[in-house]
Design a protein around this motif. Structure first.
Motif, PDB file in Angstrom:
ATOM      1  N   LEU A 535     -20.343 -97.471 -25.090  1.00 22.21           N
ATOM      2  CA  LEU A 535     -20.843 -96.318 -24.347  1.00 22.21           C
ATOM      3  C   LEU A 535     -19.980 -95.111 -24.708  1.00 22.21           C
ATOM      4  CD1 LEU A 535     -21.622 -97.244 -20.620  1.00 22.21           C
ATOM      5  CD2 LEU A 535     -23.142 -96.100 -22.230  1.00 22.21           C
ATOM      6  N   PRO A 536     -20.585 -93.980 -25.042  1.00 17.13           N
ATOM      7  CA  PRO A 536     -19.790 -92.784 -25.321  1.00 17.13           C
ATOM      8  C   PRO A 536     -18.973 -92.362 -24.104  1.00 17.13           C
ATOM      9  CG  PRO A 536     -22.042 -92.520 -26.115  1.00 17.13           C
ATOM     10  CD  PRO A 536     -22.029 -93.761 -25.276  1.00 17.13           C
ATOM     11  N   ASP A 537     -17.841 -91.710 -24.354  1.00 16.45           N
ATOM     12  CA  ASP A 537     -16.965 -91.184 -23.314  1.00 16.45           C
ATOM     13  C   ASP A 537     -16.676 -89.736 -23.689  1.00 16.45           C
ATOM     14  OD1 ASP A 537     -14.667 -90.390 -21.822  1.00 16.45           O
ATOM     15  OD2 ASP A 537     -14.100 -92.474 -21.535  1.00 16.45           O
ATOM     16  N   SER A 538     -17.054 -88.810 -22.846  1.00 16.52           N
ATOM     17  CA  SER A 538     -16.920 -87.384 -23.175  1.00 16.52           C
ATOM     18  C   SER A 538     -15.469 -86.964 -23.370  1.00 16.52           C
ATOM     19  CB  SER A 538     -17.566 -86.524 -22.090  1.00 16.52           C
ATOM     20  OG  SER A 538     -16.945 -86.759 -20.831  1.00 16.52           O
ATOM     21  N   SER A 539     -14.526 -87.727 -22.814  1.00 19.95           N
ATOM     22  CA  SER A 539     -13.112 -87.381 -22.987  1.00 19.95           C
ATOM     23  C   SER A 539     -12.577 -87.829 -24.342  1.00 19.95           C
ATOM     24  CB  SER A 539     -12.271 -88.014 -21.872  1.00 19.95           C
ATOM     25  OG  SER A 539     -12.165 -89.414 -22.045  1.00 19.95           O
ATOM     26  N   ALA A 540     -13.347 -88.643 -25.055  1.00 27.12           N
ATOM     27  CA  ALA A 540     -12.953 -89.104 -26.392  1.00 27.12           C
ATOM     28  C   ALA A 540     -14.188 -89.070 -27.287  1.00 27.12           C
ATOM     29  CB  ALA A 540     -12.378 -90.517 -26.313  1.00 27.12           C
ATOM     30  N   PRO A 541     -14.642 -87.862 -27.662  1.00 25.04           N
ATOM     31  CA  PRO A 541     -15.902 -87.736 -28.415  1.00 25.04           C
ATOM     32  C   PRO A 541     -15.814 -88.336 -29.809  1.00 25.04           C
ATOM     33  CG  PRO A 541     -14.752 -85.623 -28.301  1.00 25.04           C
ATOM     34  CD  PRO A 541     -14.016 -86.557 -27.395  1.00 25.04           C
TER      35      PRO A 541
END
Length: 696
Positions: A535-541
């Protein structure tokens, strides 16, 4: 027989039965072993004798200095060595993945997010708490939360006591772990050690942390065995901050004897908390290395030179770790609980080249701490992510066992629950390693996956393959399928190809198969597979965050879902065990649910490419997986709220697994719907056909 005699006889029998019941209860308790998980900081796979240093020593090449770890080698001889990877090649995300039982595709601490609050969800601490274990974390934490990562940084939201540990003693903050003397040293009087919520560094004069954590661990084990919970198993997370780059030395030689009556001991007196808290901090070099020399120019005709001081330090510290681990193992034997205690030894990532010693740089190739591989800390080459992992459990793990099937550090959560007789949470990306460790049962394959970002470069070591030297890191990714390791460095586009290596034949990853073979089909599969695992994580693009997640290729088609009812004995949602009856059904319905849990397995036919938002709400607990993606979690501390996830799905069939578990006092109910690019939500059953299929 007289009446008084009869009464006496009856009481005697009753006492005997009661005593037998107590014995049975104690025996049942003994069958649930204690667990000690020992994690070192920046110890390379090549730093332990049995993994590499012994090979280096046996070359008898005076140009190749070596270190010794006799007790870890003995531990390996009496237990199992594993080919294990860490989840990330740097400490905070690696440790978060271990504690959460999740890969870096799902853990909330990624990249270089030090002091970020680890998720409030299942951890190796609270899952063991929930099944009756006492839990303690000792040493380095660094996942408590910080103003940089939370709106209110004045209160740490994720201290160990809030993440499943009954007790904690150690460094709470990440940077504190960069100092091996909390009271003295490079950062004198700036480091904090916590005993629970109380800061106690003022009492820790001359306490070398490696000894301090070991003494505290021994004190806990001794007190546990003497205390009221002695028949209750314990789980210990013992996280060292050595040999990390500060490379400070102990005050003195390791105390003789080891175990209950020897080795380091907890004194408990402020100013003299442990028995090595005297002498001079940062002063003692192991006699094995004081006068060590080597052939620096690889010319036997010239005199050998002394090892530089920085390497004497490193060798002393690694041998000190060797003593500390043996001290704990000897204590278990002295207390006669070694056969009822699983001990795991490993490291958080590959070896470092950092040095906090002024004007003394450290190079990981002096001892080849990366072993027979390329890469160091912050690399996803094998040397950056392979760890020196040993499992020790006398009477249960066969002596001298070599496990060559690769595994991951996040496999330990489901392994520990399995050891205690429970399946792990479906939320975990790990698999239990117990079948292979004990030779009982069928071993599932580990999901080998790493992602990480770093602005640096791989060192220009002569020992490394030329293509890896001074290699720009950037966005990196690694996945392993069987014997094939696929690597991407400095990823700019989701279409970038993987480098492909047959790792058992090519441990230095020197021969990229992608350059010599037509592997387009494999490349397509790998680029899609990594999207199905995270799942993508906006804090680690990442450059591939919004890529189309590919569908599965179908070869057969059966209408409906596979519906499996099962009784879940864990407090969390776990997968059904084998042999449970299943049936094909047309709809996701909970009516006539006779068991505690139900599992639906099927494939949703996505009609066109696009962003699909799934929403779910349950009365009970529920968990939705799409492919291997932990899409919606309504398990831990779930309060009945609706949760959503949006994924960019390609046209075609996508694997869905849906778990539901009843909660006492609630009428079972589950609603799952989704919409395409903002269209009106429709029930997942009515929106498009659902099929149970066979796939390629």
């Amino acid at each position: 027989m007289r009446k008084s005699t009869t009464i006496f006889y009856f009481i005697f029998l009753l006492l005997g039965v009661t005593q037998n019941l107590k014995s049975i209860a104690q025996e049942i308790q003994k069958q649930r072993p204690n667990i000690i998980f020992i994690l070192t900081d920046d110890l390379g796979v090549g730093d332990v004798g049995v993994f590499f240093q012994d090979q280096r020593r046996l070359t008898n090449d005076r140009n190749k200095p070596f270190t010794v770890t006799p007790y870890l080698d003995k531990m390996a001889q009496e237990g199992a060595v594993l080919d294990q990877y860490c989840a990330a090649p740097v400490c905070a995300p690696s440790r978060a993945s271990i504690i959460l039982g999740q890969s870096q595709g799902h853990a909330n601490v990624r990249d270089n997010q030090f002091d970020k609050a680890i998720n409030n969800n299942y951890t190796i601490g609270n899952v063991m708490q929930m099944i009756g274990y006492r839990t303690i974390a000792i040493g380095k934490w660094g996942l408590q939360g910080d103003p940089k990562w939370s709106k209110n940084g004045t209160l740490w939201p994720a201290v160990p006591m809030k993440r499943g540990f009954d007790e904690f003693f150690g460094y709470m903050r990440h940077e504190d772990g960069h100092e091996h003397y909390p009271h003295e040293g490079i950062y004198a009087n700036k480091k904090q050690v916590y005993d629970g919520y109380k800061e106690v560094s003022k009492d820790l004069a001359k306490c070398y942390t490696g000894d301090l954590w070991t003494a505290k661990a021994k004190q806990y084990i001794i007190n546990h065995q003497k205390g009221p919970d002695k028949n209750k198993p314990f789980m210990m997370y013992l996280a060292y901050d050595t040999p990390h780059a500060v490379l400070e030395l102990p005050t003195q030689a390791y105390p003789s004897g080891f175990g209950l009556d020897g080795g380091v001991q907890w004194i408990g007196k402020p100013g003299h908390m442990i028995n090595t808290a005297d002498g001079s901090p940062d002063s003692w070099i192991d006699p094995e290395y004081i006068n060590a020399t080597y052939d620096d120019d690889n010319n036997p005709a010239t005199p050998e030179v002394a090892w530089p001081d920085i390497y004497k330090r490193y060798a002393t510290i690694t041998k000190r770790i060797d003593n500390q681990v043996h001290d704990v193992l000897k204590l278990l034997k002295d207390l006669n609980i070694d056969q009822n205690t699983l001990v795991v030894f490993t490291s958080d990532n590959g070896p470092s080249i950092e040095s906090y010693i002024r004007n003394e740089p450290y190079k990981a190739n002096f001892f080849e701490s990366f072993g027979p591989y390329d890469g160091i800390k912050r690399d996803v080459w094998e040397g950056g992510v392979r760890e020196p992992t040993i499992a020790y459990w006398p009477g249960h793990i066969q002596s001298g066992l070599k496990i060559s099937n690769p595994s991951m550090s996040y496999d330990w959560m489901p392994t520990f629950t399995d050891v205690a007789g429970y399946k792990g949470p479906v939320r975990s990306d790990g698999v239990s390693l117990l079948p292979e460790l004990t030779g009982k049962g069928v071993q599932a394959k580990s999901n080998i996956y790493v992602e990480y970002f770093n602005k640096g470069k791989t060192p220009e070591y002569a020992e490394f393959t030329p293509a890896h030297r001074d290699r720009e890191r950037g966005q990196m990714q690694m996945i392993r399928l069987g014997d094939t390791v696929a690597i991407r460095y400095n990823i700019k586009s989701p279409n970038d190809d993987f480098e492909l290596y047959k790792i058992n034949e090519d441990p230095k990853q020197a021969h990229d198969l992608n350059k010599s073979e037509n592997l387009k089909q494999l490349q397509t599969y790998l680029k899609g597979r990594v999207l199905q695992m995270r799942l993508p994580d906006s804090s680690a693009p990442r450059p591939y965050d919004d890529s189309l997640i590919p569908a599965n290729k179908i070869i057969a088609n059966t209408n409906g879902w596979s519906r499996t009812e099962y009784n879940n004995k864990t407090p969390w949602i776990s997968a059904p065990k084998g042999g449970v009856k299943s049936a094909d059904v047309k709809d996701i319905k909970l009516d006539r649910l006779a068991s505690s849990s139900v599992y639906f397995d099927g494939y949703v036919n996505i009609p066109s490419d696009g962003h699909y938002t799934f929403k779910m709400k349950a009365q009970g607990k529920a968990f939705l997986k799409i492919h291997e993606i932990a899409a919606i979690d309504e398990d831990y501390n779930y309060k009945g709220e609706e949760k959503r996830v949006t994924l960019n799905l390609a046209k075609g069939y996508h694997h869905i697994r849906l778990y539901f578990m009843k909660v006492k006092g609630e009428t079972p109910d589950l609603k799952l719907a989704y919409s395409h690019d903002g269209t009106r939500f429709k029930d997942v059953n009515s929106y498009v056909p659902i099929n149970r299929i066979k796939i390629k």
